[in-house]
Motif scaffolding. Structure first.
Motif, PDB file in Angstrom:
ATOM      1  N   VAL A 165      -2.949  10.801 -11.009  1.00 12.77           N
ATOM      2  CA  VAL A 165      -4.380  11.096 -10.919  1.00 12.77           C
ATOM      3  C   VAL A 165      -5.113   9.904 -10.309  1.00 12.77           C
ATOM      4  O   VAL A 165      -5.946  10.063  -9.406  1.00 12.77           O
ATOM      5  CB  VAL A 165      -4.944  11.459 -12.311  1.00 12.77           C
ATOM      6  CG1 VAL A 165      -6.462  11.496 -12.305  1.00 12.77           C
ATOM      7  CG2 VAL A 165      -4.378  12.804 -12.774  1.00 12.77           C
ATOM      8  N   LEU A 166      -4.800   8.710 -10.776  1.00 12.06           N
ATOM      9  CA  LEU A 166      -5.472   7.506 -10.278  1.00 12.06           C
ATOM     10  C   LEU A 166      -5.203   7.290  -8.793  1.00 12.06           C
ATOM     11  O   LEU A 166      -6.111   6.941  -8.027  1.00 12.06           O
ATOM     12  CB  LEU A 166      -5.031   6.283 -11.081  1.00 12.06           C
ATOM     13  CG  LEU A 166      -5.809   5.007 -10.858  1.00 12.06           C
ATOM     14  CD1 LEU A 166      -7.277   5.199 -11.207  1.00 12.06           C
ATOM     15  CD2 LEU A 166      -5.214   3.878 -11.676  1.00 12.06           C
ATOM     16  N   GLU A 167      -3.989   7.514  -8.357  1.00 15.43           N
ATOM     17  CA  GLU A 167      -3.655   7.349  -6.934  1.00 15.43           C
ATOM     18  C   GLU A 167      -4.473   8.296  -6.056  1.00 15.43           C
ATOM     19  O   GLU A 167      -4.931   7.912  -4.993  1.00 15.43           O
ATOM     20  CB  GLU A 167      -2.162   7.578  -6.697  1.00 15.43           C
ATOM     21  CG  GLU A 167      -1.317   6.377  -7.020  1.00 15.43           C
ATOM     22  CD  GLU A 167      -1.710   5.145  -6.215  1.00 15.43           C
ATOM     23  OE1 GLU A 167      -1.852   5.226  -4.980  1.00 15.43           O
ATOM     24  OE2 GLU A 167      -1.895   4.086  -6.843  1.00 15.43           O
ATOM     25  N   ARG A 168      -4.666   9.529  -6.504  1.00 16.19           N
ATOM     26  CA  ARG A 168      -5.468  10.465  -5.715  1.00 16.19           C
ATOM     27  C   ARG A 168      -6.938  10.061  -5.710  1.00 16.19           C
ATOM     28  O   ARG A 168      -7.600  10.142  -4.690  1.00 16.19           O
ATOM     29  CB  ARG A 168      -5.289  11.883  -6.229  1.00 16.19           C
ATOM     30  CG  ARG A 168      -4.116  12.529  -5.510  1.00 16.19           C
ATOM     31  CD  ARG A 168      -3.254  13.329  -6.365  1.00 16.19           C
ATOM     32  NE  ARG A 168      -2.022  13.730  -5.718  1.00 16.19           N
ATOM     33  CZ  ARG A 168      -0.865  13.174  -5.995  1.00 16.19           C
ATOM     34  NH1 ARG A 168      -0.780  12.151  -6.802  1.00 16.19           N
ATOM     35  NH2 ARG A 168       0.239  13.616  -5.456  1.00 16.19           N
ATOM     36  N   LEU A 169      -7.429   9.607  -6.847  1.00 16.35           N
ATOM     37  CA  LEU A 169      -8.833   9.194  -6.925  1.00 16.35           C
ATOM     38  C   LEU A 169      -9.111   7.951  -6.082  1.00 16.35           C
ATOM     39  O   LEU A 169     -10.201   7.810  -5.541  1.00 16.35           O
ATOM     40  CB  LEU A 169      -9.225   8.911  -8.377  1.00 16.35           C
ATOM     41  CG  LEU A 169      -9.750  10.078  -9.172  1.00 16.35           C
ATOM     42  CD1 LEU A 169     -10.036   9.652 -10.600  1.00 16.35           C
ATOM     43  CD2 LEU A 169     -10.983  10.682  -8.544  1.00 16.35           C
TER      44      LEU A 169
END
Length: 165
Positions: free
Chosen positions: A21-25
């Motif tokens: 999730v963090l990588e996409r954000l």
């Protein structure tokens, strides 16, 4: 598929999900929870759980809903990565100068500095100057040392710690 992480236990699975999730954000200004679920391949519940953990860590924040006059119903819940939640310092020391940079967690340089090393300066003098310059760098950016997550120093050639050269 062989290099994909496999969750051995629930805690590890949550860490893997939060990382996804963090990588996409980090690549977007903001995304909705539904967009994150679709982009990551995770369920909406898994994304929401990951976002809660990331919010508790101070790495993401929910944004106020944007009302769209063309659409009816509840507006999408938007979330964004807090790139300024922390910083990294990079330093390069060569025989003539020290170059420093402060970047946010997205990797965008916030500020930088350069300092000239006096001819024949030893390792202790270089380290003392570097510490002083890092303090100036952080002061220029209005950043507390506690906000620095990591620092790295590079130097050309071979470093001899026992000789300090």
């Amino acid at each position: 598929m062989a290099d994909m992480p496999v969750a051995a236990d629930l805690r590890f699975m949550r860490e893997v999900n939060a990382t996804a999730v963090l990588e996409r954000l980090r690549r977007q200004d903001r995304m909705s929870v539904a967009e994150l679920a679709k982009a990551s391949g995770l369920s909406r519940q898994a994304v929401t759980r990951s976002l809660t953990e990331l919010q508790d860590a101070g790495l993401v924040e929910y944004l106020p809903p944007e009302r769209d006059a063309k659409r009816s119903g509840r507006p999408a819940q938007l979330v964004r990565f807090r790139a300024r939640a922390g910083y990294v310092v990079g330093a390069f020391i060569d025989p003539h100068q020290i170059r420093l940079g402060l970047a946010d967690l997205r990797g965008e340089v916030v500020t930088s500095r350069q300092a000239v090393l006096e001819h024949g300066a030893d390792g202790e003098a270089a380290i003392a100057l570097m510490v002083q310059e890092v303090q100036e760098l952080l002061a220029r950016a209005g950043t507390a040392p506690e906000q620095v997550y990591s620092a790295a120093i590079g130097a050309p050639g071979i470093v001899d710690p026992t000789a300090g050269a």
